[in-house]
Design a protein around this motif. Structure first.
Motif, short mmCIF file in Angstrom:
data_model
loop_
_atom_site.label_atom_id
_atom_site.label_comp_id
_atom_site.label_asym_id
_atom_site.label_seq_id
_atom_site.Cartn_x
_atom_site.Cartn_y
_atom_site.Cartn_z
N ASN A 1 1.08 39.04 37.88
CA ASN A 1 -0.28 39.14 37.34
C ASN A 1 -0.90 40.43 37.83
O ASN A 1 -0.19 41.29 38.38
CB ASN A 1 -1.12 37.90 37.71
N ARG A 2 -2.20 40.59 37.67
CA ARG A 2 -2.82 41.86 38.04
C ARG A 2 -2.76 42.12 39.54
O ARG A 2 -2.89 43.26 39.99
CB ARG A 2 -4.26 41.91 37.55
N LEU A 3 -2.60 41.05 40.34
CA LEU A 3 -2.50 41.22 41.79
C LEU A 3 -1.13 41.71 42.22
O LEU A 3 -1.01 42.40 43.24
CB LEU A 3 -2.81 39.89 42.49
N GLY A 4 -0.10 41.32 41.48
CA GLY A 4 1.25 41.73 41.86
C GLY A 4 2.27 40.67 41.53
O GLY A 4 2.16 39.97 40.51
N TYR A 5 3.26 40.50 42.41
CA TYR A 5 4.37 39.59 42.17
C TYR A 5 4.24 38.33 43.04
O TYR A 5 3.92 38.42 44.23
CB TYR A 5 5.70 40.27 42.46
N LEU A 6 4.50 37.19 42.42
CA LEU A 6 4.59 35.92 43.13
C LEU A 6 6.05 35.50 43.10
O LEU A 6 6.66 35.40 42.03
CB LEU A 6 3.70 34.88 42.45
N VAL A 7 6.62 35.25 44.27
CA VAL A 7 8.05 34.97 44.40
C VAL A 7 8.23 33.64 45.13
O VAL A 7 7.84 33.51 46.30
CB VAL A 7 8.78 36.09 45.16
N GLU A 8 8.82 32.64 44.45
CA GLU A 8 9.16 31.41 45.15
C GLU A 8 10.58 31.50 45.69
O GLU A 8 11.51 31.93 44.98
CB GLU A 8 9.04 30.19 44.23
N VAL A 9 10.75 31.08 46.94
CA VAL A 9 12.07 31.07 47.58
C VAL A 9 12.43 29.64 47.96
O VAL A 9 11.66 28.70 47.74
CB VAL A 9 12.11 32.00 48.81
N ASP A 10 13.63 29.46 48.54
CA ASP A 10 14.19 28.12 48.68
C ASP A 10 13.59 27.28 49.79
O ASP A 10 13.68 26.05 49.74
CB ASP A 10 15.70 28.21 48.87
N SER A 11 12.98 27.89 50.82
CA SER A 11 12.54 27.06 51.95
C SER A 11 11.48 27.77 52.78
O SER A 11 11.34 29.01 52.72
CB SER A 11 13.72 26.72 52.86
N GLU A 12 10.77 27.00 53.59
CA GLU A 12 9.80 27.56 54.52
C GLU A 12 10.48 28.46 55.54
O GLU A 12 9.92 29.47 55.95
CB GLU A 12 9.05 26.42 55.23
N THR A 13 11.68 28.09 55.95
CA THR A 13 12.42 28.93 56.91
C THR A 13 12.65 30.32 56.34
O THR A 13 12.49 31.33 57.04
CB THR A 13 13.76 28.27 57.27
N THR A 14 13.01 30.40 55.07
CA THR A 14 13.21 31.70 54.42
C THR A 14 11.92 32.50 54.43
O THR A 14 11.93 33.71 54.70
CB THR A 14 13.72 31.50 52.99
N VAL A 15 10.80 31.85 54.13
CA VAL A 15 9.51 32.55 54.14
C VAL A 15 9.22 33.10 55.53
O VAL A 15 8.86 34.27 55.70
CB VAL A 15 8.38 31.60 53.69
N ARG A 16 9.36 32.27 56.53
CA ARG A 16 9.00 32.67 57.90
C ARG A 16 9.92 33.75 58.46
O ARG A 16 9.49 34.62 59.21
CB ARG A 16 9.00 31.45 58.82
N ASP A 17 11.19 33.70 58.09
CA ASP A 17 12.18 34.64 58.66
C ASP A 17 12.30 35.95 57.88
O ASP A 17 13.01 36.86 58.31
CB ASP A 17 13.56 33.97 58.73
N LEU A 18 11.62 36.05 56.77
CA LEU A 18 11.79 37.20 55.87
C LEU A 18 11.39 38.51 56.56
O LEU A 18 10.35 38.61 57.19
CB LEU A 18 10.92 36.99 54.63
N LYS A 19 12.27 39.50 56.41
CA LYS A 19 11.99 40.85 56.92
C LYS A 19 12.24 41.83 55.78
O LYS A 19 13.31 42.44 55.67
CB LYS A 19 12.89 41.18 58.12
N PRO A 20 11.25 42.01 54.90
CA PRO A 20 11.46 42.83 53.71
C PRO A 20 11.54 44.32 54.02
O PRO A 20 10.99 44.79 55.02
CB PRO A 20 10.22 42.53 52.86
N ASP A 21 12.25 45.02 53.17
CA ASP A 21 12.29 46.48 53.24
C ASP A 21 11.17 47.00 52.35
O ASP A 21 11.34 47.14 51.14
CB ASP A 21 13.66 46.98 52.78
#
Length: 261
Positions: free
Chosen positions: A144-164
Protein backbone atom coordinates in the motif's frame (compact mmCIF):
# COMPACT_ATOMS: atom_id res chain seq x y z
CA UNK A 1 10.71 32.79 25.39
CA UNK A 2 10.86 29.44 27.20
CA UNK A 3 8.83 26.71 25.50
CA UNK A 4 7.64 23.71 27.56
CA UNK A 5 8.88 20.42 26.21
CA UNK A 6 8.58 16.79 27.24
CA UNK A 7 10.22 13.54 26.18
CA UNK A 8 7.62 10.79 26.20
CA UNK A 9 7.78 7.05 25.55
CA UNK A 10 4.66 6.23 23.51
CA UNK A 11 3.05 2.78 23.40
CA UNK A 12 4.94 2.04 26.60
CA UNK A 13 3.91 1.11 30.13
CA UNK A 14 7.33 1.87 31.62
CA UNK A 15 10.28 4.13 30.76
CA UNK A 16 12.71 2.99 28.05
CA UNK A 17 10.04 1.02 26.21
CA UNK A 18 7.93 1.92 23.19
CA UNK A 19 8.78 4.75 20.83
CA UNK A 20 10.44 8.01 21.85
CA UNK A 21 8.63 11.21 20.95
CA UNK A 22 9.03 14.81 22.02
CA UNK A 23 6.22 17.33 22.48
CA UNK A 24 6.61 21.13 22.24
CA UNK A 25 3.72 23.38 23.28
CA UNK A 26 3.86 26.65 21.36
CA UNK A 27 1.97 29.86 22.07
CA UNK A 28 1.90 30.69 18.36
CA UNK A 29 2.80 29.04 15.08
CA UNK A 30 6.49 28.91 14.24
CA UNK A 31 8.24 28.85 10.84
CA UNK A 32 8.75 25.40 9.36
CA UNK A 33 12.53 25.79 9.28
CA UNK A 34 12.56 26.54 13.02
CA UNK A 35 10.58 23.38 13.76
CA UNK A 36 12.94 21.35 11.59
CA UNK A 37 15.92 22.61 13.57
CA UNK A 38 14.27 21.89 16.91
CA UNK A 39 13.39 18.34 15.81
CA UNK A 40 16.96 17.79 14.63
CA UNK A 41 18.27 19.09 17.96
CA UNK A 42 16.01 16.77 19.95
CA UNK A 43 16.87 13.85 17.63
CA UNK A 44 14.07 11.44 18.59
CA UNK A 45 11.77 9.52 16.26
CA UNK A 46 9.25 12.36 15.99
CA UNK A 47 8.66 15.71 17.60
CA UNK A 48 5.10 16.99 17.91
CA UNK A 49 4.45 20.75 17.81
CA UNK A 50 1.16 21.87 19.36
CA UNK A 51 -0.56 25.25 19.03
CA UNK A 52 -3.94 25.97 20.68
CA UNK A 53 -6.76 26.38 18.17
CA UNK A 54 -10.39 27.46 18.50
CA UNK A 55 -11.43 23.82 18.75
CA UNK A 56 -8.53 21.67 19.82
CA UNK A 57 -4.91 22.04 18.74
CA UNK A 58 -2.98 22.43 15.53
CA UNK A 59 -0.49 19.55 15.35
CA UNK A 60 2.55 19.00 13.14
CA UNK A 61 5.14 16.24 13.32
CA UNK A 62 8.82 16.35 12.39
CA UNK A 63 11.48 13.66 12.32
CA UNK A 64 15.10 14.78 12.78
CA UNK A 65 15.30 15.24 8.98
CA UNK A 66 11.83 16.02 7.58
CA UNK A 67 8.17 16.74 8.26
CA UNK A 68 6.03 13.63 8.65
CA UNK A 69 2.61 13.21 7.03
CA UNK A 70 1.30 11.17 9.94
CA UNK A 71 2.66 9.97 13.27
CA UNK A 72 0.64 7.86 15.66
CA UNK A 73 3.30 7.72 18.37
CA UNK A 74 3.78 11.51 18.42
CA UNK A 75 -0.01 12.00 18.41
CA UNK A 76 -0.30 9.64 21.38
CA UNK A 77 2.51 11.54 23.11
CA UNK A 78 0.79 14.88 22.40
CA UNK A 79 -2.51 13.66 23.89
CA UNK A 80 -0.68 12.25 26.92
CA UNK A 81 1.07 15.61 27.39
CA UNK A 82 -2.25 17.52 27.35
CA UNK A 83 -4.00 15.15 29.76
CA UNK A 84 -1.05 14.91 32.14
CA UNK A 85 -0.67 18.70 32.38
CA UNK A 86 -4.36 19.27 32.97
CA UNK A 87 -4.80 21.12 29.69
CA UNK A 88 -7.53 18.58 28.89
CA UNK A 89 -9.84 16.97 31.42
CA UNK A 90 -9.86 13.14 31.43
CA UNK A 91 -13.37 12.99 29.96
CA UNK A 92 -12.55 15.43 27.14
CA UNK A 93 -11.62 14.39 23.60
CA UNK A 94 -8.30 15.64 22.26
CA UNK A 95 -8.93 17.17 18.84
CA UNK A 96 -6.00 17.71 16.51
CA UNK A 97 -6.01 19.64 13.24
CA UNK A 98 -3.30 18.17 11.00
CA UNK A 99 -2.23 18.15 7.39
CA UNK A 100 -3.65 14.61 7.21
CA UNK A 101 -7.03 15.83 8.43
CA UNK A 102 -8.69 15.86 11.86
CA UNK A 103 -7.49 13.30 14.41
CA UNK A 104 -9.05 12.40 17.74
CA UNK A 105 -7.68 10.90 20.94
CA UNK A 106 -9.61 9.81 24.02
CA UNK A 107 -8.46 8.78 27.47
CA UNK A 108 -9.55 5.24 28.38
CA UNK A 109 -8.92 3.01 31.39
CA UNK A 110 -6.47 0.97 29.30
CA UNK A 111 -4.59 3.99 27.91
CA UNK A 112 -5.16 6.61 25.25
CA UNK A 113 -7.18 5.63 22.20
CA UNK A 114 -6.35 7.04 18.77
CA UNK A 115 -8.69 6.95 15.78
CA UNK A 116 -6.86 6.59 12.46
CA UNK A 117 -7.89 5.68 8.90
CA UNK A 118 -7.32 2.06 7.88
CA UNK A 119 -4.64 1.46 5.23
CA UNK A 120 -5.33 -2.04 3.84
CA UNK A 121 -2.55 -3.67 1.82
CA UNK A 122 -3.40 -5.46 -1.42
CA UNK A 123 -1.63 -8.64 -2.43
CA UNK A 124 1.41 -7.88 -4.54
CA UNK A 125 4.29 -9.67 -6.20
CA UNK A 126 7.36 -9.65 -3.98
CA UNK A 127 10.30 -7.79 -5.55
CA UNK A 128 13.52 -9.80 -5.63
CA UNK A 129 15.22 -7.14 -3.49
CA UNK A 130 12.61 -7.71 -0.78
CA UNK A 131 13.08 -11.49 -0.80
CA UNK A 132 16.86 -11.24 -0.79
CA UNK A 133 16.88 -8.44 1.78
CA UNK A 134 14.73 -10.38 4.23
CA UNK A 135 16.39 -13.69 3.43
CA UNK A 136 13.18 -15.73 3.48
CA UNK A 137 10.20 -16.92 1.46
CA UNK A 138 7.11 -15.08 2.76
CA UNK A 139 3.66 -16.53 3.21
CA UNK A 140 2.07 -13.34 1.91
CA UNK A 141 3.21 -10.00 0.49
CA UNK A 142 0.97 -6.96 0.30
CA UNK A 143 1.60 -3.37 -0.71
CA UNK A 144 0.00 0.00 0.00
CA UNK A 145 1.12 3.62 0.16
CA UNK A 146 3.06 2.90 3.37
CA UNK A 147 5.11 0.10 1.85
CA UNK A 148 5.23 -3.70 2.02
CA UNK A 149 3.44 -5.98 4.47
CA UNK A 150 5.09 -9.40 4.72
CA UNK A 151 3.64 -12.35 6.64
CA UNK A 152 6.15 -15.00 7.72
CA UNK A 153 5.77 -18.44 9.27
CA UNK A 154 6.26 -17.76 12.99
CA UNK A 155 6.91 -15.30 15.79
CA UNK A 156 10.42 -16.73 16.12
CA UNK A 157 11.14 -15.76 12.52
CA UNK A 158 9.91 -12.22 13.19
CA UNK A 159 12.00 -11.83 16.33
CA UNK A 160 15.19 -13.35 14.88
CA UNK A 161 15.07 -11.51 11.55
CA UNK A 162 18.24 -9.64 10.57
CA UNK A 163 17.41 -8.00 7.22
CA UNK A 164 19.95 -6.61 4.81
CA UNK A 165 18.59 -3.08 4.58
CA UNK A 166 21.02 -2.15 1.83
CA UNK A 167 19.07 -4.48 -0.49
CA UNK A 168 15.64 -3.04 0.28
CA UNK A 169 16.62 0.62 0.49
CA UNK A 170 15.66 1.24 -3.13
CA UNK A 171 12.16 -0.24 -2.86
CA UNK A 172 9.14 2.08 -3.28
CA UNK A 173 8.35 1.81 0.42
CA UNK A 174 8.30 4.04 3.48
CA UNK A 175 8.42 0.90 5.59
CA UNK A 176 8.60 -2.88 5.44
CA UNK A 177 6.26 -4.53 7.95
CA UNK A 178 7.12 -8.14 8.84
CA UNK A 179 4.46 -9.99 10.82
CA UNK A 180 3.18 -13.34 12.03
CA UNK A 181 0.67 -14.80 14.42
CA UNK A 182 1.81 -14.44 18.00
CA UNK A 183 2.09 -16.82 20.92
CA UNK A 184 0.79 -14.45 23.61
CA UNK A 185 -0.66 -11.86 21.22
CA UNK A 186 -2.97 -12.05 18.24
CA UNK A 187 -0.05 -11.02 16.07
CA UNK A 188 3.46 -9.64 16.34
CA UNK A 189 5.46 -7.46 13.98
CA UNK A 190 8.64 -5.57 13.30
CA UNK A 191 8.82 -2.47 11.12
CA UNK A 192 11.89 -1.51 9.11
CA UNK A 193 12.43 1.94 7.63
CA UNK A 194 15.24 1.42 5.12
CA UNK A 195 15.45 5.04 3.97
CA UNK A 196 15.65 6.34 7.54
CA UNK A 197 18.81 6.49 9.61
CA UNK A 198 17.11 4.69 12.53
CA UNK A 199 16.54 1.61 10.28
CA UNK A 200 13.97 -0.05 12.57
CA UNK A 201 11.01 1.70 14.16
CA UNK A 202 10.52 0.86 17.83
CA UNK A 203 6.71 0.95 17.86
CA UNK A 204 4.58 2.59 15.21
CA UNK A 205 0.82 2.80 15.22
CA UNK A 206 0.82 3.93 11.59
CA UNK A 207 2.01 0.49 10.49
CA UNK A 208 -0.89 -1.03 12.40
CA UNK A 209 -3.27 0.87 10.14
CA UNK A 210 -2.20 -1.76 7.59
CA UNK A 211 -1.50 -4.66 9.94
CA UNK A 212 -4.86 -4.47 11.75
CA UNK A 213 -7.11 -4.86 8.67
CA UNK A 214 -4.86 -7.64 7.37
CA UNK A 215 -5.12 -9.67 10.58
CA UNK A 216 -8.81 -8.82 10.94
CA UNK A 217 -9.39 -10.77 7.72
CA UNK A 218 -7.01 -13.57 8.67
CA UNK A 219 -8.25 -14.06 12.24
CA UNK A 220 -11.87 -12.94 11.71
CA UNK A 221 -11.59 -10.68 14.75
CA UNK A 222 -12.47 -6.99 15.14
CA UNK A 223 -10.53 -6.59 18.38
CA UNK A 224 -6.92 -7.68 18.74
CA UNK A 225 -3.88 -7.38 20.96
CA UNK A 226 -0.67 -6.73 19.06
CA UNK A 227 3.00 -6.51 19.97
CA UNK A 228 5.78 -4.82 18.01
CA UNK A 229 8.86 -6.89 18.81
CA UNK A 230 11.65 -4.32 18.45
CA UNK A 231 14.43 -4.05 21.02
CA UNK A 232 12.29 -1.55 23.01
CA UNK A 233 8.98 -3.27 22.27
CA UNK A 234 5.41 -2.06 22.68
CA UNK A 235 1.85 -3.31 22.98
CA UNK A 236 -1.21 -2.00 21.13
CA UNK A 237 -4.88 -2.78 21.66
CA UNK A 238 -6.69 -2.59 18.33
CA UNK A 239 -10.31 -2.41 17.25
CA UNK A 240 -11.68 -1.91 13.75
CA UNK A 241 -14.89 -0.24 12.68
CA UNK A 242 -15.53 0.07 8.95
CA UNK A 243 -12.60 2.10 7.57
CA UNK A 244 -11.15 3.20 10.93
CA UNK A 245 -8.54 1.65 13.20
CA UNK A 246 -8.74 2.50 16.87
CA UNK A 247 -5.48 1.84 18.66
CA UNK A 248 -5.02 2.17 22.38
CA UNK A 249 -1.66 2.45 24.10
CA UNK A 250 0.00 3.74 27.23
CA UNK A 251 2.56 6.54 27.42
CA UNK A 252 5.15 7.54 30.01
CA UNK A 253 6.80 10.94 30.48
CA UNK A 254 10.52 10.40 31.06
CA UNK A 255 11.81 13.98 30.95
CA UNK A 256 10.45 17.54 31.00
CA UNK A 257 12.10 20.89 30.52
CA UNK A 258 12.14 24.17 28.67
CA UNK A 259 13.42 25.02 25.24
CA UNK A 260 15.05 28.45 24.96
CA UNK A 261 15.14 29.50 21.34
Amino acid sequence: MAIPIALIDAFASAPFEGNQAAVCLLEEKKPEEWMRKVAAELNVSETAFLVKAEEGYHLRWFTPTAEAELSSEATLAAAHFLYERGLLQPQATARFHTRSGPLLARKRESGIQLDFPAEPARQAEAPEELIQGLGLIPRFVGHNRLGYLVEVDSETTVRDLKPDLSLIRGLPALMVMVTSRGRDYDFVSRVFVPANSMKEDSVTGTAHCALAPYWQRRLRKDEMLAYQASSRGGQLRLSLDQQRVRMTGDAVTVMTGWFHG
